[in-house]
Design a protein around this motif. Structure first.
Motif, mmCIF file in Angstrom:
data_model
loop_
_atom_site.group_PDB
_atom_site.id
_atom_site.type_symbol
_atom_site.label_atom_id
_atom_site.label_comp_id
_atom_site.label_asym_id
_atom_site.label_seq_id
_atom_site.Cartn_x
_atom_site.Cartn_y
_atom_site.Cartn_z
ATOM 1 N N SER A 269 3.381 -1.300 9.920
ATOM 2 C CA SER A 269 3.482 -0.411 11.064
ATOM 3 C C SER A 269 3.810 -1.255 12.275
ATOM 4 N N PHE A 270 4.603 -0.694 13.175
ATOM 5 C CA PHE A 270 5.022 -1.484 14.336
ATOM 6 C C PHE A 270 3.837 -1.754 15.256
ATOM 7 N N GLU A 271 3.582 -3.034 15.517
ATOM 8 C CA GLU A 271 2.436 -3.427 16.345
ATOM 9 C C GLU A 271 2.835 -4.287 17.528
ATOM 10 N N ASP A 272 4.111 -4.675 17.610
ATOM 11 C CA ASP A 272 4.562 -5.517 18.714
ATOM 12 C C ASP A 272 4.797 -4.675 19.962
ATOM 13 N N ASP A 273 5.148 -5.348 21.013
ATOM 14 C CA ASP A 273 5.466 -4.657 22.269
ATOM 15 C C ASP A 273 6.898 -4.133 22.198
ATOM 16 N N LEU A 274 7.093 -2.863 22.493
ATOM 17 C CA LEU A 274 8.440 -2.287 22.462
ATOM 18 C C LEU A 274 9.392 -3.001 23.406
ATOM 19 N N ASP A 275 8.848 -3.584 24.459
ATOM 20 C CA ASP A 275 9.684 -4.297 25.426
ATOM 21 C C ASP A 275 10.315 -5.546 24.824
ATOM 22 N N ASP A 276 9.803 -5.985 23.678
ATOM 23 C CA ASP A 276 10.350 -7.182 23.035
ATOM 24 C C ASP A 276 11.608 -6.887 22.219
ATOM 25 N N ILE A 277 11.872 -5.609 21.945
ATOM 26 C CA ILE A 277 13.030 -5.242 21.129
ATOM 27 C C ILE A 277 14.263 -5.079 22.009
ATOM 28 N N GLN A 278 15.402 -5.471 21.470
ATOM 29 C CA GLN A 278 16.665 -5.279 22.182
ATOM 30 C C GLN A 278 16.937 -3.785 22.353
ATOM 31 N N ILE A 279 17.052 -3.351 23.600
ATOM 32 C CA ILE A 279 17.391 -1.950 23.867
ATOM 33 C C ILE A 279 18.900 -1.821 24.032
#
Length: 409
Positions: free
Chosen positions: A308-318
């Motif tokens: 399950s996704f547990e990282d910060d969404l801000d870390d993903i390339q938007i």
């Protein structure tokens, strides 16, 4: 007896000649017919997408003239001039020039003509009748917002994002970009599932579908189209109003040269200056091989069953400027999601098969972003997006109903 025979022969000859003169020329099946489908998409008096559609057609004609004809292929255009009227046009090469041959004029059209299975199927069947071919390809020019269903407004920072305006001043809020359907009227918006069914009912399957719209290089879109096309060609982000550079990539479209399409797109946009002299060097493009979607689904289902996704969404390339983000880079998302190194390598290998061709500029432009954040760096790029992790209220209640989500969770 001899005179009677000669008289009979003369009569038969006249009948034969008269018959040949009256009968229409037989329609010859071509190797491939490419349809530029440009439905009614204008949302307001300030929305000048129609004028750019005309430029897109002109660009394709330039490409045809450059290659000195179409050979055994055909290019058809179905363009809506307004809500009620559209034209079916055959682009013909004659004496060194590409000219319009208008085959059919449609009148008294309605929103259903462009947004229903029956309406779109009828258009496509007319193309099949006028330009039968061994295979077909679709180029769709319009506004769009990825897989988001018709009728769902897309908001950013509490402001409705109405794609593209006519403002050219750097201080104005809107730049000119394009994104399938009419952004302001649900009546003229088309669900991807509707398009897929219309293609299946008419062409059966296409060699490719190119979306000359924003946000359509998306795994949810690819999944929806997996039965009706071999390749999806589209942008992960917003597309400048100029759209695809058809004069540059038109020949590659006719030859199904997917690497040529991608490189031509990049060469155009890396130095692109608009009609007002403004530098607009922003562009992303990916070519998805649809036959690889099922294997991608299998691997993603395995990953989702374990993590399950547990990282910060801000870390993903938007790859959009909405807040919250709707479209994330697929490869970067899975890199943060999957903690099993071996499984991730399997996915990474599959990504190279799923999106064999892709290109992007150093940054992409985002209309709905705050003024100071409209130019967003691209640090990693897989050529296709995903909306699984989105928390946007515009999408969060819809994403679990997509075919992609249901197949991978």
């Amino acid at each position: 007896m001899k005179k009677a025979f000669l008289l009979l022969l003369a009569v038969l000859t006249l009948v034969s000649c008269h018959k040949k003169h009256d009968e229409p020329e037989p329609v010859v099946e071509s190797e491939m017919t490419v349809l530029m489908y440009l439905p009614w998409s204008k949302s307001s008096s300030s929305d000048n997408i129609y004028s750019y559609f005309l430029k897109n057609i002109s660009g394709m004609k330039t490409a045809i003239e450059y290659r000195r004809g179409l050979g055994s292929k055909k290019v058809m255009v179905l363009i809506a001039a307004n809500e009620n009227r559209a034209y079916l046009i055959d682009l013909k090469y004659q004496k060194g020039a590409c000219v319009n041959d208008t085959l059919k004029t449609y009148t008294n059209l309605s929103g259903a003509s462009y947004s229903s299975v029956a309406g779109i199927t009828s258009f496509f069947n007319d193309v099949k009748q006028e330009a039968p071919a061994k295979s077909y390809a679709l180029v769709i020019g319009s506004h769009a917002s990825g897989w988001i269903p018709a009728g769902q407004e897309v908001y950013a920072k509490q402001t409705t994002f109405m794609a593209r305006g006519t403002h050219n001043n750097e201080d104005d809020f809107e730049w000119e970009t394009r994104w399938f359907g009419n952004p302001g009227m649900e009546t003229y918006q088309t669900d991807i599932s509707t398009l897929a069914t219309a293609v299946k009912n008419s062409f059966g399957k296409t060699d490719y579908i190119l979306f000359d719209d924003c946000y359509m290089s998306n795994i949810e879109v690819a999944y929806e189209l997996k039965e009706v096309t071999d390749y999806l060609i589209a942008s992960t982000s917003e597309v400048m109003l100029a759209g695809m550079p058809y004069a540059t990539i038109g020949s590659s479209l006719l030859d199904k040269n997917y690497n040529g399409i991608v490189e031509g797109f990049y060469d155009f946009y890396k130095d692109y200056v608009d009609d007002n002299g403004n530098l607009r060097n922003y562009g992303t493009i990916g070519v998805t091989k649809i036959s690889e979607v099922d294997e991608t689904v299998r691997i993603m289902k395995q990953i989702n069953s374990q993590f399950s996704f547990e990282d910060d969404l801000d870390d993903i390339q938007i790859l959009d400027g909405y807040s919250p983000t709707i479209f994330f880079d697929l490869g970067d998302y899975v890199k943060h999601l999957c903690k099993d190194e071996t499984l991730y390598r399997t996915f990474e290998t599959q990504m190279s098969r799923l999106v064999p061709y892709k290109r992007c500029t150093e940054m992409f432009f985002s209309q709905p972003s705050p003024r100071e954040k409209r130019f967003i760096p691209i640090n990693t790029f897989s050529g296709i997006t995903i909306s699984d992790p989105t928390e946007s209220w515009c999408a969060v209640n819809h994403k679990t109903k997509t075919g992609w989500w249901e197949a991978t969770h």
